[in-house]
Design a protein around this motif. Structure first.
Motif, PDB file in Angstrom:
ATOM      1  N   PHE A 299       1.089   7.368   9.266  1.00 29.27           N
ATOM      2  CA  PHE A 299       1.536   6.015   9.604  1.00 29.27           C
ATOM      3  C   PHE A 299       0.605   4.974   8.997  1.00 29.27           C
ATOM      4  CE2 PHE A 299       0.700   2.353  12.317  1.00 29.27           C
ATOM      5  CZ  PHE A 299       1.962   1.752  12.368  1.00 29.27           C
ATOM      6  N   GLU A 300      -0.688   5.269   8.975  1.00 32.90           N
ATOM      7  CA  GLU A 300      -1.656   4.305   8.459  1.00 32.90           C
ATOM      8  C   GLU A 300      -1.389   3.971   6.994  1.00 32.90           C
ATOM      9  OE1 GLU A 300      -3.173   5.849  12.158  1.00 32.90           O
ATOM     10  OE2 GLU A 300      -2.295   6.793  10.409  1.00 32.90           O
ATOM     11  N   PHE A 301      -1.009   4.973   6.199  1.00 26.68           N
ATOM     12  CA  PHE A 301      -0.672   4.686   4.802  1.00 26.68           C
ATOM     13  C   PHE A 301       0.610   3.863   4.716  1.00 26.68           C
ATOM     14  CE2 PHE A 301       1.809   5.805   1.025  1.00 26.68           C
ATOM     15  CZ  PHE A 301       0.965   5.325   0.039  1.00 26.68           C
ATOM     16  N   ALA A 302       1.604   4.222   5.518  1.00 25.18           N
ATOM     17  CA  ALA A 302       2.858   3.469   5.506  1.00 25.18           C
ATOM     18  C   ALA A 302       2.609   2.015   5.912  1.00 25.18           C
ATOM     19  CB  ALA A 302       3.863   4.120   6.457  1.00 25.18           C
ATOM     20  N   PHE A 303       1.736   1.816   6.884  1.00 29.12           N
ATOM     21  CA  PHE A 303       1.406   0.448   7.298  1.00 29.12           C
ATOM     22  C   PHE A 303       0.735  -0.319   6.159  1.00 29.12           C
ATOM     23  CE2 PHE A 303      -1.950  -2.421   8.721  1.00 29.12           C
ATOM     24  CZ  PHE A 303      -1.207  -3.354   9.429  1.00 29.12           C
ATOM     25  N   SER A 304      -0.271   0.291   5.547  1.00 28.72           N
ATOM     26  CA  SER A 304      -0.992  -0.381   4.456  1.00 28.72           C
ATOM     27  C   SER A 304      -0.048  -0.725   3.310  1.00 28.72           C
ATOM     28  CB  SER A 304      -2.126   0.512   3.950  1.00 28.72           C
ATOM     29  OG  SER A 304      -3.029   0.819   4.981  1.00 28.72           O
TER      30      SER A 304
ATOM     31  N   CYS B  33       2.450  -4.786   0.275  1.00 26.10           N
ATOM     32  CA  CYS B  33       3.540  -5.034  -0.672  1.00 26.10           C
ATOM     33  C   CYS B  33       4.350  -6.267  -0.286  1.00 26.10           C
ATOM     34  CB  CYS B  33       4.444  -3.805  -0.751  1.00 26.10           C
ATOM     35  SG  CYS B  33       3.702  -2.389  -1.603  1.00 26.10           S
ATOM     36  N   THR B  34       4.682  -6.385   0.986  1.00 28.91           N
ATOM     37  CA  THR B  34       5.488  -7.538   1.409  1.00 28.91           C
ATOM     38  C   THR B  34       4.692  -8.841   1.322  1.00 28.91           C
ATOM     39  OG1 THR B  34       4.861  -7.046   3.708  1.00 28.91           O
ATOM     40  CG2 THR B  34       6.970  -6.190   2.919  1.00 28.91           C
ATOM     41  N   GLN B  35       3.426  -8.796   1.730  1.00 29.16           N
ATOM     42  CA  GLN B  35       2.633 -10.029   1.707  1.00 29.16           C
ATOM     43  C   GLN B  35       2.279 -10.448   0.282  1.00 29.16           C
ATOM     44  OE1 GLN B  35       2.671 -11.700   4.201  1.00 29.16           O
ATOM     45  NE2 GLN B  35       2.549 -10.457   6.037  1.00 29.16           N
ATOM     46  N   LEU B  36       2.039  -9.492  -0.597  1.00 31.05           N
ATOM     47  CA  LEU B  36       1.795  -9.846  -1.997  1.00 31.05           C
ATOM     48  C   LEU B  36       3.045 -10.427  -2.635  1.00 31.05           C
ATOM     49  CD1 LEU B  36      -0.449  -7.024  -3.539  1.00 31.05           C
ATOM     50  CD2 LEU B  36      -1.076  -9.370  -2.934  1.00 31.05           C
ATOM     51  N   PHE B  37       4.195  -9.880  -2.290  1.00 28.28           N
ATOM     52  CA  PHE B  37       5.452 -10.421  -2.824  1.00 28.28           C
ATOM     53  C   PHE B  37       5.641 -11.866  -2.370  1.00 28.28           C
ATOM     54  CE2 PHE B  37       9.973 -11.311  -2.109  1.00 28.28           C
ATOM     55  CZ  PHE B  37      10.457 -11.153  -3.398  1.00 28.28           C
ATOM     56  N   ARG B  38       5.414 -12.133  -1.090  1.00 28.08           N
ATOM     57  CA  ARG B  38       5.591 -13.482  -0.571  1.00 28.08           C
ATOM     58  C   ARG B  38       4.598 -14.456  -1.206  1.00 28.08           C
ATOM     59  NH1 ARG B  38       4.184 -14.122   4.393  1.00 28.08           N
ATOM     60  NH2 ARG B  38       5.641 -15.817   4.851  1.00 28.08           N
ATOM     61  N   SER B  39       3.326 -14.055  -1.294  1.00 33.51           N
ATOM     62  CA  SER B  39       2.325 -14.959  -1.865  1.00 33.51           C
ATOM     63  C   SER B  39       2.550 -15.181  -3.348  1.00 33.51           C
ATOM     64  CB  SER B  39       0.921 -14.404  -1.627  1.00 33.51           C
ATOM     65  OG  SER B  39       0.739 -13.172  -2.299  1.00 33.51           O
TER      66      SER B  39
ATOM     67  N   ARG C  82     -13.900   8.609   0.010  1.00 34.41           N
ATOM     68  CA  ARG C  82     -13.546   9.663  -0.943  1.00 34.41           C
ATOM     69  C   ARG C  82     -12.151   9.467  -1.524  1.00 34.41           C
ATOM     70  NH1 ARG C  82     -11.020  14.591  -0.743  1.00 34.41           N
ATOM     71  NH2 ARG C  82     -10.574  14.252   1.454  1.00 34.41           N
ATOM     72  N   THR C  83     -11.213   8.946  -0.740  1.00 33.26           N
ATOM     73  CA  THR C  83      -9.824   8.831  -1.186  1.00 33.26           C
ATOM     74  C   THR C  83      -9.297   7.403  -1.159  1.00 33.26           C
ATOM     75  OG1 THR C  83      -9.071   9.310   1.071  1.00 33.26           O
ATOM     76  CG2 THR C  83      -9.245  11.173  -0.449  1.00 33.26           C
ATOM     77  N   SER C  84     -10.052   6.449  -0.637  1.00 34.11           N
ATOM     78  CA  SER C  84      -9.522   5.089  -0.499  1.00 34.11           C
ATOM     79  C   SER C  84      -9.182   4.465  -1.843  1.00 34.11           C
ATOM     80  CB  SER C  84     -10.528   4.205   0.245  1.00 34.11           C
ATOM     81  OG  SER C  84     -11.760   4.161  -0.447  1.00 34.11           O
ATOM     82  N   GLY C  85      -9.930   4.811  -2.907  1.00 36.43           N
ATOM     83  CA  GLY C  85      -9.624   4.265  -4.229  1.00 36.43           C
ATOM     84  C   GLY C  85      -8.284   4.743  -4.752  1.00 36.43           C
ATOM     85  N   ARG C  86      -8.006   6.031  -4.585  1.00 37.06           N
ATOM     86  CA  ARG C  86      -6.717   6.558  -5.046  1.00 37.06           C
ATOM     87  C   ARG C  86      -5.560   6.041  -4.197  1.00 37.06           C
ATOM     88  NH1 ARG C  86      -8.101  12.829  -5.155  1.00 37.06           N
ATOM     89  NH2 ARG C  86      -9.640  12.125  -3.614  1.00 37.06           N
TER      90      ARG C  86
ATOM     91  N   ILE D 124      -0.891   2.235  -3.744  1.00 37.42           N
ATOM     92  CA  ILE D 124      -0.294   1.044  -3.144  1.00 37.42           C
ATOM     93  C   ILE D 124      -0.111  -0.062  -4.187  1.00 37.42           C
ATOM     94  CG2 ILE D 124      -0.657  -0.789  -1.444  1.00 37.42           C
ATOM     95  CD1 ILE D 124      -2.090   1.232   0.303  1.00 37.42           C
ATOM     96  N   SER D 125      -1.085  -0.219  -5.070  1.00 34.34           N
ATOM     97  CA  SER D 125      -0.977  -1.245  -6.118  1.00 34.34           C
ATOM     98  C   SER D 125       0.195  -0.970  -7.040  1.00 34.34           C
ATOM     99  CB  SER D 125      -2.277  -1.308  -6.925  1.00 34.34           C
ATOM    100  OG  SER D 125      -3.368  -1.693  -6.110  1.00 34.34           O
ATOM    101  N   LEU D 126       0.425   0.303  -7.353  1.00 35.65           N
ATOM    102  CA  LEU D 126       1.568   0.657  -8.196  1.00 35.65           C
ATOM    103  C   LEU D 126       2.883   0.297  -7.514  1.00 35.65           C
ATOM    104  CD1 LEU D 126       2.642   2.024 -10.764  1.00 35.65           C
ATOM    105  CD2 LEU D 126       2.525   4.214  -9.548  1.00 35.65           C
ATOM    106  N   LEU D 127       2.979   0.581  -6.228  1.00 38.99           N
ATOM    107  CA  LEU D 127       4.190   0.243  -5.487  1.00 38.99           C
ATOM    108  C   LEU D 127       4.348  -1.268  -5.361  1.00 38.99           C
ATOM    109  CD1 LEU D 127       3.917   2.936  -2.658  1.00 38.99           C
ATOM    110  CD2 LEU D 127       5.428   2.976  -4.645  1.00 38.99           C
ATOM    111  N   ALA D 128       3.233  -1.976  -5.144  1.00 42.08           N
ATOM    112  CA  ALA D 128       3.303  -3.431  -5.038  1.00 42.08           C
ATOM    113  C   ALA D 128       3.749  -4.057  -6.354  1.00 42.08           C
ATOM    114  CB  ALA D 128       1.938  -3.982  -4.618  1.00 42.08           C
ATOM    115  N   ALA D 129       3.304  -3.488  -7.475  1.00 41.84           N
ATOM    116  CA  ALA D 129       3.728  -4.004  -8.783  1.00 41.84           C
ATOM    117  C   ALA D 129       5.230  -3.831  -8.970  1.00 41.84           C
ATOM    118  CB  ALA D 129       2.959  -3.289  -9.890  1.00 41.84           C
ATOM    119  N   CYS D 130       5.755  -2.704  -8.497  1.00 40.84           N
ATOM    120  CA  CYS D 130       7.204  -2.484  -8.603  1.00 40.84           C
ATOM    121  C   CYS D 130       7.974  -3.498  -7.750  1.00 40.84           C
ATOM    122  CB  CYS D 130       7.544  -1.055  -8.171  1.00 40.84           C
ATOM    123  SG  CYS D 130       6.866   0.232  -9.249  1.00 40.84           S
ATOM    124  N   VAL D 131       7.448  -3.788  -6.558  1.00 42.36           N
ATOM    125  CA  VAL D 131       8.104  -4.772  -5.695  1.00 42.36           C
ATOM    126  C   VAL D 131       8.068  -6.161  -6.329  1.00 42.36           C
ATOM    127  CG1 VAL D 131       7.994  -5.919  -3.442  1.00 42.36           C
ATOM    128  CG2 VAL D 131       7.641  -3.454  -3.604  1.00 42.36           C
ATOM    129  N   ASN D 132       6.978  -6.481  -7.004  1.00 45.81           N
ATOM    130  CA  ASN D 132       6.852  -7.803  -7.613  1.00 45.81           C
ATOM    131  C   ASN D 132       7.823  -8.025  -8.763  1.00 45.81           C
ATOM    132  OD1 ASN D 132       4.931  -8.693  -5.856  1.00 45.81           O
ATOM    133  ND2 ASN D 132       3.220  -8.565  -7.271  1.00 45.81           N
TER     134      ASN D 132
END
Length: 251
Positions: free
Chosen positions: A60-65, A70-76, A181-185, A190-198
């Motif tokens: 759930f934590e990944f889905a939340f992030s 993605c939605t807030q970057l799209f709006r901004s 250890r994994t936060s960068g990946r 998430i950045s890739l998905l946000a770029a697609c949304v944009n």
């Protein structure tokens, strides 16, 4: 001979061995508090630390992030792209585009609120901080719907604070929740998905571009987009209440 008593040297060795064993037993039983403290209280970490990346992506934590960013970057991003035209429609050209220059300068003022962000995360935790971000996003969105040029200054301030809180809280949440250890990946995913949304920014603007009240429809749509992140924050609050270790609030 069978009935002969043991030699004194043998008796002394036996006594030395017995005495050493007794001392070892005394050491083990004399300091249980130290041993228990060292073994039973290791440095505690959030539950998702150390898990494989694939399992972290199914939480759930990944889905939340992902949804929140993605939605807030799209709006901004939509606001950044259309703000100049919005101000121009409100009469900024007659002022020599003073409000456009104020908006551009206000973006660099976000560093002023960094101490406030740190205090908010420590004292209020993730849930209240993310809900504050949702509220700030609604403020600048609502101000953009008001056809008044001086009133847009309030939207500039809310947007600047909104973006600073958004990025800081997001990256702190990733590191605290998933571990270094994994936060960068995870952020890369998430950045890739946000770029697609944009990629939806241009179609969204073109749909309302020929309408009379185009920005009313556009920013009304953005206001609706802010509802799912708010719902996710409420769900996050419930999860954090059950697992306080996953929160960044200083107890």
């Amino acid at each position: 001979p069978l009935g002969e008593a043991p030699a004194p040297e043998v008796m002394g060795a036996r006594e030395a061995v017995a005495e050493g064993a007794q001392r070892a037993a005394d050491v083990k039983t004399s300091g249980p508090e130290i041993a228990v403290e060292e073994v039973a209280t290791p440095r505690q970490r959030p539950a998702l630390h150390g898990l494989p990346l694939r399992r972290q992506l199914m939480t759930f934590e990944f889905a939340f992030s992902m949804l929140f960013l993605c939605t807030q970057l799209f709006r901004s991003s939509v606001y950044l792209v259309t703000n100049k035209e919005l101000l121009q429609d409100l009469g900024d050209a007659s002022t020599g585009y003073v409000y456009t220059q104020i908006f551009a300068a206000s973006l660099a003022a976000s560093a002023v609120v960094f101490p406030v962000i740190n205090m908010c995360l420590e004292r209020r935790g993730f849930a209240d901080t993310f809900m504050l971000i949702v509220g700030l996003g609604m403020v600048w969105n609502a101000v953009a719907l008001v056809p008044n040029l001086p009133f847009q200054l309030m939207g500039f301030a809310a947007f600047t604070i909104f973006r600073a809180f958004l990025y800081c809280a997001h990256f702190v949440f990733l590191t605290h929740t998933f571990g270094s250890r994994t936060s960068g990946r995870i952020q890369g995913t998430i950045s890739l998905l946000a770029a697609c949304v944009n990629f939806m920014i241009w179609p969204s603007i073109m749909v309302v571009n020929d309408l009379v009240n185009r920005f009313t429809y556009l920013y009304g749509f953005l206001m609706l987009v802010s509802i799912p992140p708010g719902v996710m924050v409420l769900l996050l609050r419930r999860r954090l209440s059950n697992t306080p270790l996953a929160d960044c609030r200083r107890v």
